[in-house]
Design an enzyme around this catalytic site. Structure first.
Site: not given
Ligand SMILES: Cc1ncc(COP(=O)(O)O)c(C=O)c1O
Length: 405
Positions: A194, A222, A253
């Protein structure tokens, strides 16, 4: 008698910690939007082009999602009123899970309130002290927290280093048996990382995991909506269907709404329903969220041109930044960091861009290493070329002012 005025604040140390963060340029104020999540929005009263949302495909304001949410609210109400295991499972929840399972080519899906809840919910639920978790060093915070909540043994391998992963698995085997002394070994990686926007070497990871009888979990937050056919994610991108045991996706997202899900075998879903604490002890999504997610799956299937526009914009913007001489790291996806190094410089750059009408959030420690502060940008399918060109011009101005290029 102690009063509000005379009582000493036992949390006063927090104010001191905040002062320290400010002194180190690590304090992050919240920008407040008064418009919708679109390429052009209003933040802190200023009209800006936003380069920092995860709304990759513009679905957060897609009319089909908005209409579906409004209609579901009118028909079924504003809230679900209970946790899934008591009275909070509506037909809509199960319909979404069936749709996602078909979309991802897996037996079953279970949705969670967020991607964070999905990661931190699944890992400790399916592992115990008899197991080993092996995790990439740059995995997302929600994976790290899930590992912390587990009683399993844990090991970290260097970022994307398949040989490093194998070394860890070999050491585990040397402790006895194919999987060592463990009942099971779970290898976990982000599909797309991310902060750097690079892609995990999944074929190599799956090969090594197979050799050691380990299972593989991929967090595709992502990659959902970004990679693979119609945005099915990294497993589809690498054609690894059937070789990744647990896929975590987010609905927050590219899907444009809110939520997370775990995709895999039926017995994985059934077990999570019985045991996963965020699923058992937190209220289910309101109908509006679920209906909008269902509409989003329709859009992913019917409007693949959005993904084409996302990638065309990504190539245009990255090439422009690189021509200007910015360090965009090792990104392979729409997540494009502009690596500045020092957190004070990253903060200054973000502020100056904001004054010029561009919102590009600075990301500093602890989200990234202390000397890897950056502006993290994500273009969307909905940015116009004129908007992206305006962003590049502002980056050039500010980059020269701050002597970064
Ligand atoms: C790699 C990754 N996993 C999980 C999440 C968490 O997702 P959510 O925003 O739906 O809680 C994010 C978001 O920041 C992320 O970037």
């Amino acid at each position: 008698m102690t009063t509000r005025e005379t009582r000493t604040d036992p949390l006063a140390y927090l104010a001191e910690e905040i002062e320290q963060l400010r002194a180190q340029s690590l304090y992050r104020p919240l920008r407040v939007m008064s418009g919708p999540q679109e390429p052009r929005t209003t933040m802190d009263g200023r009209d800006v082009i936003s380069l920092s949302s995860n709304n990759y495909l513009g679905l957060a304001t897609h009319p089909r999602l908005v209409d579906a949410a409004a209609e579901a609210t009118r028909e079924l109400g504003a809230g679900s009123g209970a946790v899934r295991t008591i009275a909070g499972t509506m037909e809509l929840h199960e319909e979404l899970e069936r749709r996602l399972a078909a979309f991802k080519h897996v037996e079953a899906v279970l949705t969670f309130q967020s991607g964070f809840a999905a990661n931190s919910g699944v890992i400790p639920t399916i592992t115990s002290e008899r197991d080993l978790i092996v995790s990439d060093e740059l995995n997302h915070a929600s994976i790290i927290d899930g590992v912390r909540l587990s009683k399993a043994g844990r090991a970290v391998y260097p970022h994307k280093d398949v040989d490093g992963l194998e070394r860890v698995l070999r050491e585990a085997r040397e402790k006895g048996g194919a999987k060592g002394a463990y009942r099971s070994i779970l290898v976990i990686t982000d599909g797309v990382f991310s902060m750097d926007g690079d892609i995990a070497p999944l074929p190599g990871i799956c090969d090594v995991a197979d050799r050691y009888g380990a299972s593989v979990m991929v967090d595709d937050a992502h990659a959902s909506g970004v990679l693979g056919r119609n945005g099915r994610g990294t497993i589809d991108h690498f054609d690894l269907h059937g070789r990744v045991d647990i896929q975590v996706g987010t609905l927050s997202k590219a899907v444009g709404v809110l939520g997370g899900y775990v995709a895999g075998r039926q017995h994985l879903r059934d077990f999570l329903v019985q045991r996963s604490r965020p699923f058992l002890f937190s209220t289910s999504h309101p109908p509006a969220v679920v209906a909008a997610c269902l509409a989003a799956v329709d859009v992913l299937e019917q409007e693949p041109e959005r993904i084409g526009r996302l990638w065309a914009n990504t190539r245009f913007f990255k090439a422009g930044l690189e021509r200007l001489g910015f360090d965009t790291g090792i990104s392979e996806t729409p997540i494009t960091p502009i690596i500045v190094g020092d957190s004070a410089a990253a903060g200054r750059m973000s502020e100056r861009l904001f004054e010029l009408g561009i919102f590009a959030q600075a990301v500093v420690f602890p989200t990234v290493a202390l000397d890897k502060a950056r502006l993290r940008t994500i273009v969307t399918s909905e940015h116009t070329r004129n908007e992206l060109q305006a962003c590049l011009s502002a980056f050039e101005t500010v980059g020269r002012e701050l002597r970064l290029i």
